[in-house]
Design a protein around this motif. Sequence first.
Motif, PDB file in Angstrom:
ATOM      1  N   TYR A   1       0.841  -1.200   0.000  1.00 38.94           N
ATOM      2  CA  TYR A   1       0.000   0.000   0.000  1.00 38.94           C
ATOM      3  C   TYR A   1       0.877   1.251   0.000  1.00 38.94           C
ATOM      4  CZ  TYR A   1      -4.185   2.764   0.671  1.00 38.94           C
ATOM      5  OH  TYR A   1      -5.223   3.658   0.493  1.00 38.94           O
ATOM      6  N   GLY A   2       2.060   1.143   0.606  1.00 37.44           N
ATOM      7  CA  GLY A   2       3.005   2.247   0.524  1.00 37.44           C
ATOM      8  C   GLY A   2       3.458   2.499  -0.901  1.00 37.44           C
ATOM      9  N   VAL A   3       3.700   1.428  -1.668  1.00 33.49           N
ATOM     10  CA  VAL A   3       4.057   1.571  -3.090  1.00 33.49           C
ATOM     11  C   VAL A   3       2.914   2.224  -3.861  1.00 33.49           C
ATOM     12  CG1 VAL A   3       4.612   0.309  -5.209  1.00 33.49           C
ATOM     13  CG2 VAL A   3       5.657  -0.367  -3.032  1.00 33.49           C
ATOM     14  N   PHE A   4       1.695   1.794  -3.575  1.00 26.63           N
ATOM     15  CA  PHE A   4       0.508   2.378  -4.206  1.00 26.63           C
ATOM     16  C   PHE A   4       0.434   3.874  -3.905  1.00 26.63           C
ATOM     17  CE2 PHE A   4      -4.017   3.548  -3.830  1.00 26.63           C
ATOM     18  CZ  PHE A   4      -4.452   3.272  -5.111  1.00 26.63           C
ATOM     19  N   ALA A   5       0.664   4.252  -2.641  1.00 26.54           N
ATOM     20  CA  ALA A   5       0.616   5.658  -2.248  1.00 26.54           C
ATOM     21  C   ALA A   5       1.691   6.471  -2.958  1.00 26.54           C
ATOM     22  CB  ALA A   5       0.762   5.791  -0.735  1.00 26.54           C
ATOM     23  N   LEU A   6       2.874   5.882  -3.142  1.00 32.05           N
ATOM     24  CA  LEU A   6       3.933   6.572  -3.873  1.00 32.05           C
ATOM     25  C   LEU A   6       3.528   6.844  -5.322  1.00 32.05           C
ATOM     26  CD1 LEU A   6       7.091   4.689  -2.555  1.00 32.05           C
ATOM     27  CD2 LEU A   6       6.611   7.122  -2.263  1.00 32.05           C
ATOM     28  N   GLY A   7       2.904   5.846  -5.957  1.00 30.05           N
ATOM     29  CA  GLY A   7       2.447   6.025  -7.333  1.00 30.05           C
ATOM     30  C   GLY A   7       1.417   7.133  -7.461  1.00 30.05           C
ATOM     31  N   VAL A   8       0.479   7.180  -6.528  1.00 27.30           N
ATOM     32  CA  VAL A   8      -0.532   8.235  -6.543  1.00 27.30           C
ATOM     33  C   VAL A   8       0.118   9.599  -6.359  1.00 27.30           C
ATOM     34  CG1 VAL A   8      -2.557   9.156  -5.347  1.00 27.30           C
ATOM     35  CG2 VAL A   8      -2.342   6.698  -5.715  1.00 27.30           C
ATOM     36  N   SER A   9       1.113   9.678  -5.465  1.00 35.65           N
ATOM     37  CA  SER A   9       1.790  10.950  -5.219  1.00 35.65           C
ATOM     38  C   SER A   9       2.514  11.450  -6.468  1.00 35.65           C
ATOM     39  CB  SER A   9       2.791  10.784  -4.067  1.00 35.65           C
ATOM     40  OG  SER A   9       3.508  11.972  -3.850  1.00 35.65           O
ATOM     41  N   VAL A  10       3.159  10.548  -7.205  1.00 33.32           N
ATOM     42  CA  VAL A  10       3.847  10.949  -8.435  1.00 33.32           C
ATOM     43  C   VAL A  10       2.845  11.478  -9.459  1.00 33.32           C
ATOM     44  CG1 VAL A  10       5.214  10.120 -10.385  1.00 33.32           C
ATOM     45  CG2 VAL A  10       5.774   9.371  -8.066  1.00 33.32           C
ATOM     46  N   GLN A  11       1.690  10.822  -9.573  1.00 34.95           N
ATOM     47  CA  GLN A  11       0.657  11.293 -10.497  1.00 34.95           C
ATOM     48  C   GLN A  11       0.184  12.687 -10.124  1.00 34.95           C
ATOM     49  OE1 GLN A  11      -2.525   8.446 -10.717  1.00 34.95           O
ATOM     50  NE2 GLN A  11      -1.180   6.781 -11.328  1.00 34.95           N
ATOM     51  N   MET A  12      -0.042  12.924  -8.841  1.00 35.41           N
ATOM     52  CA  MET A  12      -0.514  14.236  -8.399  1.00 35.41           C
ATOM     53  C   MET A  12       0.552  15.314  -8.606  1.00 35.41           C
ATOM     54  SD  MET A  12      -3.605  13.819  -7.560  1.00 35.41           S
ATOM     55  CE  MET A  12      -3.636  12.583  -8.888  1.00 35.41           C
ATOM     56  N   PHE A  13       1.814  14.920  -8.495  1.00 34.28           N
ATOM     57  CA  PHE A  13       2.900  15.866  -8.758  1.00 34.28           C
ATOM     58  C   PHE A  13       2.870  16.315 -10.219  1.00 34.28           C
ATOM     59  CE2 PHE A  13       7.334  16.437 -10.230  1.00 34.28           C
ATOM     60  CZ  PHE A  13       7.652  17.573  -9.498  1.00 34.28           C
ATOM     61  N   ALA A  14       2.737  15.354 -11.136  1.00 33.87           N
ATOM     62  CA  ALA A  14       2.678  15.702 -12.556  1.00 33.87           C
ATOM     63  C   ALA A  14       1.426  16.509 -12.878  1.00 33.87           C
ATOM     64  CB  ALA A  14       2.726  14.425 -13.405  1.00 33.87           C
TER      65      ALA A  14
ATOM     66  N   GLN B   1      -6.302 -12.798  -2.702  1.00 38.96           N
ATOM     67  CA  GLN B   1      -5.301 -13.144  -1.701  1.00 38.96           C
ATOM     68  C   GLN B   1      -3.979 -12.414  -1.922  1.00 38.96           C
ATOM     69  OE1 GLN B   1      -6.984 -15.431  -3.463  1.00 38.96           O
ATOM     70  NE2 GLN B   1      -8.433 -16.150  -1.926  1.00 38.96           N
ATOM     71  N   HIS B   2      -3.676 -12.054  -3.166  1.00 38.15           N
ATOM     72  CA  HIS B   2      -2.387 -11.404  -3.432  1.00 38.15           C
ATOM     73  C   HIS B   2      -2.555 -10.358  -4.523  1.00 38.15           C
ATOM     74  CE1 HIS B   2       1.884 -10.781  -3.867  1.00 38.15           C
ATOM     75  NE2 HIS B   2       1.778 -10.985  -5.161  1.00 38.15           N
ATOM     76  N   LEU B   3      -2.072  -9.162  -4.234  1.00 35.79           N
ATOM     77  CA  LEU B   3      -2.130  -8.058  -5.185  1.00 35.79           C
ATOM     78  C   LEU B   3      -0.976  -7.123  -4.843  1.00 35.79           C
ATOM     79  CD1 LEU B   3      -3.993  -6.955  -7.491  1.00 35.79           C
ATOM     80  CD2 LEU B   3      -5.081  -5.535  -5.754  1.00 35.79           C
ATOM     81  N   ASN B   4      -0.260  -6.640  -5.860  1.00 35.32           N
ATOM     82  CA  ASN B   4       0.843  -5.732  -5.570  1.00 35.32           C
ATOM     83  C   ASN B   4       0.435  -4.291  -5.873  1.00 35.32           C
ATOM     84  OD1 ASN B   4       1.495  -5.069  -8.393  1.00 35.32           O
ATOM     85  ND2 ASN B   4       2.275  -7.163  -8.511  1.00 35.32           N
ATOM     86  N   GLY B   5       1.230  -3.362  -5.362  1.00 36.25           N
ATOM     87  CA  GLY B   5       0.900  -1.954  -5.482  1.00 36.25           C
ATOM     88  C   GLY B   5       0.878  -1.446  -6.905  1.00 36.25           C
ATOM     89  N   SER B   6       1.764  -1.945  -7.745  1.00 35.72           N
ATOM     90  CA  SER B   6       1.803  -1.508  -9.139  1.00 35.72           C
ATOM     91  C   SER B   6       0.539  -1.900  -9.888  1.00 35.72           C
ATOM     92  CB  SER B   6       3.034  -2.098  -9.837  1.00 35.72           C
ATOM     93  OG  SER B   6       4.220  -1.660  -9.215  1.00 35.72           O
ATOM     94  N   THR B   7       0.105  -3.145  -9.712  1.00 34.30           N
ATOM     95  CA  THR B   7      -1.114  -3.602 -10.378  1.00 34.30           C
ATOM     96  C   THR B   7      -2.327  -2.832  -9.878  1.00 34.30           C
ATOM     97  OG1 THR B   7      -0.153  -5.810 -10.577  1.00 34.30           O
ATOM     98  CG2 THR B   7      -2.527  -5.620 -10.903  1.00 34.30           C
ATOM     99  N   ALA B   8      -2.351  -2.522  -8.585  1.00 35.72           N
ATOM    100  CA  ALA B   8      -3.487  -1.797  -8.016  1.00 35.72           C
ATOM    101  C   ALA B   8      -3.653  -0.422  -8.641  1.00 35.72           C
ATOM    102  CB  ALA B   8      -3.311  -1.668  -6.503  1.00 35.72           C
TER     103      ALA B   8
END
Length: 429
Positions: free
Chosen positions: A52-65, A186-193
Amino acid sequence: MWINEESCPFTTRHTALRIGRIQASLLVQIVQSATAFIIALSLIPPLGPSEYGVFALGVSVQMFALSIVDSLLTVPITVAAGRYGTRVAGRYVSVLLPAVLVFSVMASMVVIALVLAGSSALDVPEGQRLGFALVVGAGTLAVSLRESVRMLLLVERRLPSMIAVDVLASAASILTLYVLLVPAKQHLNGSTALLTLATPVIVYCLSLAILPLHPIRLRRIGLILHLVRSGSRSLGASMLSWVQSQSYIYFVATLLGAAALGSLSAVRVVFAPLQTLFTGVAKGIMPGLARRISVGEDLSFQRILTRSYQFSGLLVFVWTGLAALGAETVFAAIGARHFHFDLAMVVSWGTVFLITALRSVSSVGLRSMARFGDLVWQGLIGALVAMVSIPSLILQAGAVGALWGLSLAELAAWLFSLRLLTRRAQCGR
């Protein structure tokens, strides 16, 4: 005669349209807020703190752009269009929209390259880095196109179309969420999310077919360059504001790790609807505020800002109380017991959102007056406080210390912007 009607703020027709535009913008943000809330809550249990931390990082980069595209082009265009009546303003925006779209595509490609190059420093697993970069880039294009489409439809008062496009985009995100969770709960990674935020790009691309796009012509290049020069100050202010309000994400990820960022971001989800509500109000009132400034209606301008302060403060206060009472129960009900829940963190997030809401209203006022230079100074003060206070408080108090530092940065920026608005009002008298 239609120009005279637009210039008179006391006609029934103008008032109805103004209220309708604000309400439509707010409704769109409510739909977006509800969608983001559903997605965030649904992703918390299967992802876990680190992913979820990886997911949050991805969202932050999008908002920066997005902040770059928004501050450099869409905000200056919206403010400039506020000088005209509806029909003239709509054509003004539509002839400049292709340039905004080209810039959005370029921004998304740059994001892909930068994320791919720097994903190792963002604590992204090696096997996810390419996918992470691609979905972040697609998500960046989606949010940039979203603001571009909304800008034209809002200025032209094509409110049903604006609402319909965003409802379809939200439906695409929810459908993607369902497709991701059903076979792989049961399994999902931040990038796919992050695909849940990237798939709406299809809806916004299709919606461009209904917009009156005009080819880019050489004679408009000068106007674009003028807007970019004007927007460069807005861009500087936006980047400083980003350092002030979003750098805590990278401080936490660097000093405490992705898992700590995931827990902090998960608690923030409780307050996420507030952010989109405030954005909806800001987008809705900005054209009207710019119009009032252009015709010298300072008293009406100040009245709208005062009501926005009152609405924002009361809403955050009530929301924080409800979150303090029920957030832990909600986390337990969705199966997120492995996330660190702390009542102090909830109250700290409430404080952050209260001050951020007040600062955002002041920023909207300054943007409506095209006072981008003042926004730069506001952002500079907030950024300096953030860069000093956030890392030091993280080292002393852990993740919650980041929120204390963020509150101090937002408070410093708000008090400075409030002083600027008060001084402008006194000069106006």
